[in-house]
Design an enzyme around this catalytic site. Structure first.
Site, PDB file in Angstrom:
ATOM      1  CB  CYS A 116     -37.113 -42.730  47.087  1.00 41.32           C
ATOM      2  SG  CYS A 116     -38.044 -43.167  45.605  1.00 41.32           S
ATOM      3  CG  ASN A 165     -37.491 -36.676  53.385  1.00 41.94           C
ATOM      4  OD1 ASN A 165     -37.971 -37.793  53.447  1.00 41.94           O
ATOM      5  ND2 ASN A 165     -37.617 -35.896  52.335  1.00 41.94           N
TER       6      ASN A 165
HETATM    7  P1  HMG Z   1     -48.005 -49.388  36.283  1.00 45.68           P
HETATM    8  O1  HMG Z   1     -47.674 -50.784  36.663  1.00 45.68           O
HETATM    9  O2  HMG Z   1     -47.450 -48.854  35.014  1.00 45.68           O
HETATM   10  O3  HMG Z   1     -49.585 -49.073  36.349  1.00 45.68           O
HETATM   11  O4  HMG Z   1     -47.520 -48.467  37.489  1.00 45.68           O
HETATM   12  P2  HMG Z   1     -50.824 -49.697  35.691  1.00 45.68           P
HETATM   13  O5  HMG Z   1     -51.759 -48.570  35.441  1.00 45.68           O
HETATM   14  O6  HMG Z   1     -50.431 -50.585  34.538  1.00 45.68           O
HETATM   15  O7  HMG Z   1     -51.443 -50.591  36.868  1.00 45.68           O
HETATM   16  C1  HMG Z   1     -50.824 -51.772  37.346  1.00 45.68           C
HETATM   17  C2  HMG Z   1     -51.583 -52.258  38.562  1.00 45.68           C
HETATM   18  O8  HMG Z   1     -51.519 -51.302  39.624  1.00 45.68           O
HETATM   19  C3  HMG Z   1     -53.077 -52.480  38.302  1.00 45.68           C
HETATM   20  O9  HMG Z   1     -53.473 -53.501  39.182  1.00 45.68           O
HETATM   21  C4  HMG Z   1     -53.676 -51.183  38.754  1.00 45.68           C
HETATM   22  O10 HMG Z   1     -55.032 -51.307  39.118  1.00 45.68           O
HETATM   23  C5  HMG Z   1     -52.834 -50.860  39.964  1.00 45.68           C
HETATM   24  P3  HMG Z   1     -53.667 -55.024  38.633  1.00 45.68           P
HETATM   25  O11 HMG Z   1     -54.651 -54.892  37.522  1.00 45.68           O
HETATM   26  O12 HMG Z   1     -52.310 -55.453  38.149  1.00 45.68           O
HETATM   27  O13 HMG Z   1     -54.143 -55.729  39.848  1.00 45.68           O
HETATM   28  N1  HMG Z   1     -52.768 -49.409  40.212  1.00 45.68           N
HETATM   29  C6  HMG Z   1     -53.093 -48.840  41.393  1.00 45.68           C
HETATM   30  N2  HMG Z   1     -53.505 -49.341  42.552  1.00 45.68           N
HETATM   31  C7  HMG Z   1     -53.746 -48.453  43.551  1.00 45.68           C
HETATM   32  N3  HMG Z   1     -53.565 -47.119  43.434  1.00 45.68           N
HETATM   33  C8  HMG Z   1     -53.139 -46.593  42.275  1.00 45.68           C
HETATM   34  C9  HMG Z   1     -52.880 -47.470  41.203  1.00 45.68           C
HETATM   35  N4  HMG Z   1     -52.446 -47.267  39.949  1.00 45.68           N
HETATM   36  C10 HMG Z   1     -52.388 -48.457  39.358  1.00 45.68           C
HETATM   37  N5  HMG Z   1     -52.964 -45.275  42.170  1.00 45.68           N
HETATM   38  C11 HMG Z   1     -47.822 -46.543  38.870  1.00 45.68           C
HETATM   39  C12 HMG Z   1     -47.665 -47.065  37.438  1.00 45.68           C
HETATM   40  C13 HMG Z   1     -47.662 -45.036  38.791  1.00 45.68           C
HETATM   41  C14 HMG Z   1     -49.175 -46.911  39.382  1.00 45.68           C
HETATM   42  C15 HMG Z   1     -46.712 -47.183  39.730  1.00 45.68           C
HETATM   43  O14 HMG Z   1     -45.494 -47.017  39.091  1.00 45.68           O
HETATM   44  C16 HMG Z   1     -46.648 -46.593  41.106  1.00 45.68           C
HETATM   45  O15 HMG Z   1     -47.552 -46.743  41.914  1.00 45.68           O
HETATM   46  N6  HMG Z   1     -45.536 -45.881  41.429  1.00 45.68           N
HETATM   47  C17 HMG Z   1     -45.399 -45.211  42.689  1.00 45.68           C
HETATM   48  C18 HMG Z   1     -43.977 -45.203  43.114  1.00 45.68           C
HETATM   49  C19 HMG Z   1     -43.841 -44.430  44.405  1.00 45.68           C
HETATM   50  O16 HMG Z   1     -44.795 -44.260  45.148  1.00 45.68           O
HETATM   51  N7  HMG Z   1     -42.603 -43.946  44.697  1.00 45.68           N
HETATM   52  C20 HMG Z   1     -42.332 -43.229  45.885  1.00 45.68           C
HETATM   53  C21 HMG Z   1     -42.927 -41.869  45.911  1.00 45.68           C
HETATM   54  S1  HMG Z   1     -41.984 -40.692  44.963  1.00 45.68           S
HETATM   55  C22 HMG Z   1     -40.732 -40.176  46.038  1.00 45.68           C
HETATM   56  O17 HMG Z   1     -40.559 -40.731  47.091  1.00 45.68           O
HETATM   57  C23 HMG Z   1     -39.924 -38.954  45.651  1.00 45.68           C
HETATM   58  C24 HMG Z   1     -40.342 -37.700  46.422  1.00 45.68           C
HETATM   59  O18 HMG Z   1     -40.240 -37.897  47.824  1.00 45.68           O
HETATM   60  C25 HMG Z   1     -39.438 -36.513  46.016  1.00 45.68           C
HETATM   61  C26 HMG Z   1     -37.938 -36.852  46.073  1.00 45.68           C
HETATM   62  O19 HMG Z   1     -37.419 -37.228  47.147  1.00 45.68           O
HETATM   63  O20 HMG Z   1     -37.308 -36.730  44.998  1.00 45.68           O
HETATM   64  C27 HMG Z   1     -41.803 -37.308  46.116  1.00 45.68           C
HETATM   65 MG    MG Z   2     -38.443 -37.734  48.934  1.00 46.88          MG
END
Ligand code: HMG
Ligand code: MG
Length: 304
Positions: free
Chosen positions: A245, A254
């Site tokens: 992650c 994983n």
């Molecule tokens: P933020 O910066 O608070 O969001 O991020 P925002 O709403 O203020 O948007 C900021 C910018 O991102 C804007 O663009 C939005 O349009 C864009 P700008 O105006 O600056 O050009 N934006 C997007 N673009 C495309 N798709 C979207 C999207 N949303 C906003 N969906 C946010 C909040 C949730 C978006 C951000 O924190 C994020 O994307 N986080 C994802 C992190 C991630 O993917 N982590 C890995 C997956 S989790 C994991 O691996 C764990 C898991 O495997 C289980 C485990 O192992 O425990 C599942």
């Molecule tokens: Mg994971």
């Protein structure tokens, strides 16, 4: 019959996260063609649940930026569910446009991890997920809920099992049909798995729980065995042990899907997946990434 294995499930559903969790942390760009090849190979092995991408901010996770193109190019096998992560409404809209079969929202049992990963508190994340889950459900999509840091947090260390149970229960109340309990940094051990699963299953049916083990400390297979003994029958895994992650520094991949299939075969538990095909898929993506296959079973069988 051996009393230890008598209450293990007869059949297990494997949830393949390699194309998403496995690849999201890769620094070098992976082409759409390579991702599509991986997903198509995986669907030929008998896997019926494949997390094929993620509709998150490309600023946060650049590697997933081509998920729409990936969904447009895969050969969808009948009966196979191709899913994707969607953290918010924008992600859901992209996922709907890409015609995903299922989505997942992802929360955490740790406040700090929640902020680092999705830039909001746990309660804000639940508020944000509510309309996403509602709209997805209205579009006929099932929604999976992830809970990260169920065995420990890279920032806070110990996590109270009650927090894990609370977030899991909330996600179910919001409409998630399944909760994947994530050992994000792979620090858990089998007795801890049993404590967490027992606590959560007081509030969420055991049939609705999955286990998602990263293998950082080499405990994943032991932890999965413990989860099976508790009655869990859905296991997340990643071909070739790919993964990590971006917001959990040092966390390794994983548990390898090949290693899980081998374990299940040894226990006489059906999962419907062809091990040789899986090893082929893992070898191919490992070659593409220029690294050794992280599955011990694949490495052993590659030498035969
Ligand atoms: P933020 O910066 O608070 O969001 O991020 P925002 O709403 O203020 O948007 C900021 C910018 O991102 C804007 O663009 C939005 O349009 C864009 P700008 O105006 O600056 O050009 N934006 C997007 N673009 C495309 N798709 C979207 C999207 N949303 C906003 N969906 C946010 C909040 C949730 C978006 C951000 O924190 C994020 O994307 N986080 C994802 C992190 C991630 O993917 N982590 C890995 C997956 S989790 C994991 O691996 C764990 C898991 O495997 C289980 C485990 O192992 O425990 C599942
Ligand atoms: Mg994971």
């Amino acid at each position: 019959m051996n009393h230890l294995v008598s209450h293990l499930p007869k059949r297990v559903s494997l949830f393949e996260v390699g194309p998403r969790d496995g690849l999201q942390n890769e620094k070098a760009a992976i082409t759409v063609a390579d991702k599509v090849k991986l997903i198509n190979q995986l669907s030929q092995t008998g896997l019926t649940r494949i997390e094929a991408g993620s509709f998150v901010s490309p600023k946060w996770v650049p590697q997933m930026a081509n998920s729409s193109q990936v969904f447009a190019a895969i050969n969808r096998k009948n009966g196979t569910v191709y899913s994707a992560l969607t953290p918010n409404g924008k992600g859901l809209q992209a996922a709907l446009a890409a015609k995903v079969d299922e989505i997942a929202v992802f929360g955490a049992a740790s406040e700090t991890f929640s902020r680092k990963n999705i830039n909001c508190s746990i309660s804000e994340s639940l508020e944000r997920f509510a309309p996403v889950i509602k709209l997805a459900t209205e579009h006929g999509l099932r929604v999976r809920g992830y809970v990260s840091c169920v065995m420990g947090c890279p920032y806070e260390g110990h996590i109270d099992v009650k927090s894990v149970a609370n977030v899991s229960e909330q996600l179910v109340k919001l409409g998630c049909y399944e909760i994947s309990l994530g050992d994000t940094i792979g620090c858990g051990t089998p007795e801890q798995v049993k404590r967490v699963v027992n606590e959560v299953s007081e509030r969420v049916a055991i049939e609705a729980l999955a286990i998602h083990c990263h293998d950082t400390y080499g405990q994943a297979i032991a932890n999965i065995y413990a989860a099976l003994q508790c009655g869990i029958s859905t296991i997340d895994s990643s071909v070739a042990g790919l993964g990590g992650c971006p917001y959990a520094a040092g966390a390794s991949g994983n548990v390898a899907s090949e290693d899980v299939v081998y374990l299940l075969q040894g226990l006489g538990i059906e999962c419907g997946v062809n091990l040789a095909g899986l090893i082929d898929a893992g070898n191919t993506i490992s070659r593409t990434l220029g690294r050794q296959n992280q599955s011990k079973v694949a490495r052993a069988m590659n030498k035969q």
